[in-house]
Motif scaffolding. Sequence first.
Motif, PDB file in Angstrom:
ATOM      1  N   TRP A  17       0.853  -1.197   0.000  1.00 10.56           N
ATOM      2  CA  TRP A  17       0.000   0.000   0.000  1.00 10.56           C
ATOM      3  C   TRP A  17       0.886   1.243   0.000  1.00 10.56           C
ATOM      4  CZ3 TRP A  17      -4.423  -1.474  -1.422  1.00 10.56           C
ATOM      5  CH2 TRP A  17      -5.185  -2.472  -0.807  1.00 10.56           C
ATOM      6  N   GLU A  18       0.549   2.205  -0.850  1.00 15.66           N
ATOM      7  CA  GLU A  18       1.330   3.443  -0.897  1.00 15.66           C
ATOM      8  C   GLU A  18       0.492   4.697  -0.667  1.00 15.66           C
ATOM      9  OE1 GLU A  18       4.795   3.320  -3.929  1.00 15.66           O
ATOM     10  OE2 GLU A  18       3.163   2.171  -4.861  1.00 15.66           O
ATOM     11  N   VAL A  19      -0.828   4.573  -0.831  1.00 17.94           N
ATOM     12  CA  VAL A  19      -1.709   5.742  -0.737  1.00 17.94           C
ATOM     13  C   VAL A  19      -2.997   5.338  -0.031  1.00 17.94           C
ATOM     14  CG1 VAL A  19      -2.997   7.500  -2.018  1.00 17.94           C
ATOM     15  CG2 VAL A  19      -0.795   6.700  -2.893  1.00 17.94           C
ATOM     16  N   ALA A  20      -3.512   6.212   0.821  1.00 18.25           N
ATOM     17  CA  ALA A  20      -4.836   6.019   1.422  1.00 18.25           C
ATOM     18  C   ALA A  20      -5.603   7.332   1.341  1.00 18.25           C
ATOM     19  CB  ALA A  20      -4.735   5.546   2.864  1.00 18.25           C
ATOM     20  N   LEU A  21      -6.855   7.218   0.964  1.00 16.30           N
ATOM     21  CA  LEU A  21      -7.738   8.382   0.839  1.00 16.30           C
ATOM     22  C   LEU A  21      -8.810   8.267   1.912  1.00 16.30           C
ATOM     23  CD1 LEU A  21      -8.960  10.852  -0.649  1.00 16.30           C
ATOM     24  CD2 LEU A  21     -10.011   9.239  -2.264  1.00 16.30           C
ATOM     25  N   THR A  22      -8.821   9.208   2.854  1.00 13.85           N
ATOM     26  CA  THR A  22      -9.773   9.168   3.964  1.00 13.85           C
ATOM     27  C   THR A  22     -10.469  10.512   4.094  1.00 13.85           C
ATOM     28  OG1 THR A  22      -8.089   9.834   5.593  1.00 13.85           O
ATOM     29  CG2 THR A  22      -8.396   7.464   5.220  1.00 13.85           C
ATOM     30  N   GLN A  23     -11.598  10.491   4.794  1.00 13.29           N
ATOM     31  CA  GLN A  23     -12.360  11.722   5.007  1.00 13.29           C
ATOM     32  C   GLN A  23     -11.820  12.471   6.203  1.00 13.29           C
ATOM     33  OE1 GLN A  23     -16.623  11.531   4.603  1.00 13.29           O
ATOM     34  NE2 GLN A  23     -16.949  12.876   6.359  1.00 13.29           N
ATOM     35  N   MET A  24     -11.639  13.791   6.019  1.00 11.49           N
ATOM     36  CA  MET A  24     -11.128  14.593   7.131  1.00 11.49           C
ATOM     37  C   MET A  24     -11.472  16.066   6.919  1.00 11.49           C
ATOM     38  SD  MET A  24      -9.638  14.405  10.011  1.00 11.49           S
ATOM     39  CE  MET A  24      -8.724  15.389  11.182  1.00 11.49           C
ATOM     40  N   ASN A  25     -11.863  16.723   7.973  1.00  8.83           N
ATOM     41  CA  ASN A  25     -12.026  18.174   8.055  1.00  8.83           C
ATOM     42  C   ASN A  25     -12.090  18.501   9.540  1.00  8.83           C
ATOM     43  OD1 ASN A  25     -14.985  18.014   8.859  1.00  8.83           O
ATOM     44  ND2 ASN A  25     -15.022  17.002   6.857  1.00  8.83           N
TER      45      ASN A  25
ATOM     46  N   VAL B 295       2.728   6.063   4.378  1.00  2.00           N
ATOM     47  CA  VAL B 295       1.734   5.882   3.320  1.00  2.00           C
ATOM     48  C   VAL B 295       1.182   7.257   2.946  1.00  2.00           C
ATOM     49  CG1 VAL B 295      -0.543   4.921   2.770  1.00  2.00           C
ATOM     50  CG2 VAL B 295       1.123   3.554   4.036  1.00  2.00           C
ATOM     51  N   GLY B 296       1.178   7.568   1.664  1.00  2.00           N
ATOM     52  CA  GLY B 296       0.687   8.857   1.209  1.00  2.00           C
ATOM     53  C   GLY B 296      -0.741   9.108   1.663  1.00  2.00           C
ATOM     54  N   SER B 297      -0.983  10.289   2.216  1.00  2.00           N
ATOM     55  CA  SER B 297      -2.286  10.610   2.790  1.00  2.00           C
ATOM     56  C   SER B 297      -3.020  11.614   1.919  1.00  2.00           C
ATOM     57  CB  SER B 297      -2.123  11.174   4.199  1.00  2.00           C
ATOM     58  OG  SER B 297      -3.356  11.618   4.707  1.00  2.00           O
ATOM     59  N   MET B 298      -4.162  11.172   1.394  1.00  2.00           N
ATOM     60  CA  MET B 298      -5.040  12.055   0.632  1.00  2.00           C
ATOM     61  C   MET B 298      -6.334  12.255   1.408  1.00  2.00           C
ATOM     62  SD  MET B 298      -4.732  10.947  -3.347  1.00  2.00           S
ATOM     63  CE  MET B 298      -3.244  11.319  -4.277  1.00  2.00           C
ATOM     64  N   ILE B 299      -6.903  13.440   1.258  1.00  2.00           N
ATOM     65  CA  ILE B 299      -8.096  13.805   2.007  1.00  2.00           C
ATOM     66  C   ILE B 299      -9.258  14.057   1.055  1.00  2.00           C
ATOM     67  CG2 ILE B 299      -9.129  15.534   3.528  1.00  2.00           C
ATOM     68  CD1 ILE B 299      -6.990  13.748   4.836  1.00  2.00           C
ATOM     69  N   MET B 300     -10.420  13.475   1.409  1.00  3.71           N
ATOM     70  CA  MET B 300     -11.664  13.803   0.707  1.00  3.71           C
ATOM     71  C   MET B 300     -12.600  14.519   1.682  1.00  3.71           C
ATOM     72  SD  MET B 300     -13.412  10.028   0.485  1.00  3.71           S
ATOM     73  CE  MET B 300     -12.861   8.728   1.599  1.00  3.71           C
ATOM     74  N   GLU B 301     -13.611  15.157   1.129  1.00  5.11           N
ATOM     75  CA  GLU B 301     -14.607  15.915   1.903  1.00  5.11           C
ATOM     76  C   GLU B 301     -13.987  16.981   2.800  1.00  5.11           C
ATOM     77  OE1 GLU B 301     -17.649  15.804   1.260  1.00  5.11           O
ATOM     78  OE2 GLU B 301     -17.856  13.933   0.150  1.00  5.11           O
ATOM     79  N   PRO B 302     -13.049  17.783   2.274  1.00  3.60           N
ATOM     80  CA  PRO B 302     -12.455  18.833   3.116  1.00  3.60           C
ATOM     81  C   PRO B 302     -13.456  19.901   3.521  1.00  3.60           C
ATOM     82  CG  PRO B 302     -11.844  19.160   0.816  1.00  3.60           C
ATOM     83  CD  PRO B 302     -12.508  17.819   0.895  1.00  3.60           C
ATOM     84  N   LEU B 303     -14.517  20.084   2.709  1.00  2.00           N
ATOM     85  CA  LEU B 303     -15.548  21.071   3.019  1.00  2.00           C
ATOM     86  C   LEU B 303     -16.852  20.403   3.432  1.00  2.00           C
ATOM     87  CD1 LEU B 303     -15.045  23.498  -0.021  1.00  2.00           C
ATOM     88  CD2 LEU B 303     -13.792  23.430   2.143  1.00  2.00           C
ATOM     89  N   ARG B 304     -16.797  19.078   3.627  1.00  2.00           N
ATOM     90  CA  ARG B 304     -17.987  18.274   3.932  1.00  2.00           C
ATOM     91  C   ARG B 304     -19.097  18.545   2.928  1.00  2.00           C
ATOM     92  NH1 ARG B 304     -20.287  14.899   7.060  1.00  2.00           N
ATOM     93  NH2 ARG B 304     -19.038  13.781   8.583  1.00  2.00           N
ATOM     94  N   GLY B 305     -18.746  18.389   1.641  1.00  2.00           N
ATOM     95  CA  GLY B 305     -19.731  18.589   0.588  1.00  2.00           C
ATOM     96  C   GLY B 305     -20.235  20.014   0.494  1.00  2.00           C
ATOM     97  N   GLY B 306     -19.418  20.980   0.939  1.00  2.00           N
ATOM     98  CA  GLY B 306     -19.800  22.390   0.896  1.00  2.00           C
ATOM     99  C   GLY B 306     -20.497  22.875   2.151  1.00  2.00           C
TER     100      GLY B 306
END
Length: 388
Positions: free
Chosen positions: A177-185, A206-217
């Motif tokens: 595993w090299e990358v994980a995409l998790t929700q964070m704000n 492990v490379g850290s990517m973030i989704m939902e930084p604005l919680r869908g606006g």
Amino acid sequence: MLYNTLGKTGLEVSRLGFGTMRLPTKGSNENIDEQEASAMLKYGIENGINIIDTAYPYHSKELDGNGNSEVFVGKFLKENDLRDEILLQTKSPSWLMEKRTDFDYYLDIQLEKLQTDYVDIYLLHSLTVPDWTKVNELGVLDFLDDCLSSGKVRHVGFSSHIEVDYLIEILDEYPKWEVALTQMNYLDEYYQSGVMGLNYLKEANVGSMIMEPLRGGRLVNNIPQDVQDLWNMAETKRTPVEWALQYLWNRDDVDCVLSGMTRLEQVKQNIEIASKEDIISDYDQEIIREVARTYRTHLGNNCTRCGYCMPCPHGVDIINCLTEYNIAHMMDDPKASAMQYFSLIDEDSRADSCIQCGECIPFCTQMLDIPEELVKVHEYFGSEFDHF
């Protein structure tokens, strides 16, 4: 644009990534406004964004259908001769897999849609605990080995909406595993894998990517007055978008933040924010924490996610049902929270599966009438995924 090293991949990635789940459309979700979307991607790339994130179902008619986002991205990159200029990330639709050959089948479809013979980063999409168990038994790790050795995929990872214990379990299962995409704000520090998950990713390189930084606006629209009053007290004045993004970029365990942008104006705004160093003072960090605490005063009930009510003998996912209900109340946005509720909680585990047996009531540390709260959840969200 500022850049970070994406964990053990060694890739230099723009700290703002372009998510393509919310591209502009004409009339329906699957009908992408290609002219406007192309202008947005061109501006983003010309101004430093070097990673595009897509997925098999994005911009499909059905929630989990074969979407048009990959088709559009592939066409855009080919027509503009940009494939080698960017990092292309897409995701395997894990929930559709029924046998080992399905993994190869869907990857080949995705490569065809993207008009490329490789993807830079390939993620197992939105892993839940049942999905992980299923794909692991089907031989997904052998599939990932084959992808890497064949060159169809250069780096592998996964995205997830799971608790930290399960995140760690998946990470420990496969050393590649090299990358994980998790929700964070700033509201989600203790939601799903949260800050503990980010800390573990950092330790594992492990490379850290973030989704939902604005919680869908929802962190930037319809700001409650008590929250705005707190922002007004800050030492440095920032817009709600700046607060949300800079909170993440001030963390040393966040490499890239994916933003699903819908308008060119949003692309320009986010790039401007991403292109400047903005160190948040200790005082302003406390303002962020107080904002989060204030949002939580709008909760629908006092569930603390302690888990003593689980497991439900009839399979209801009590904790997550109450969590999504509370978030919807906190943000005063049932429509946006409905996406989480209907997509992340299995049909048989939703609030309407409660039979009012009451076995959970004695175990609630907050003395909630849980069956009654589940009725409220069902009434709040309804029974159909009809919110889009």
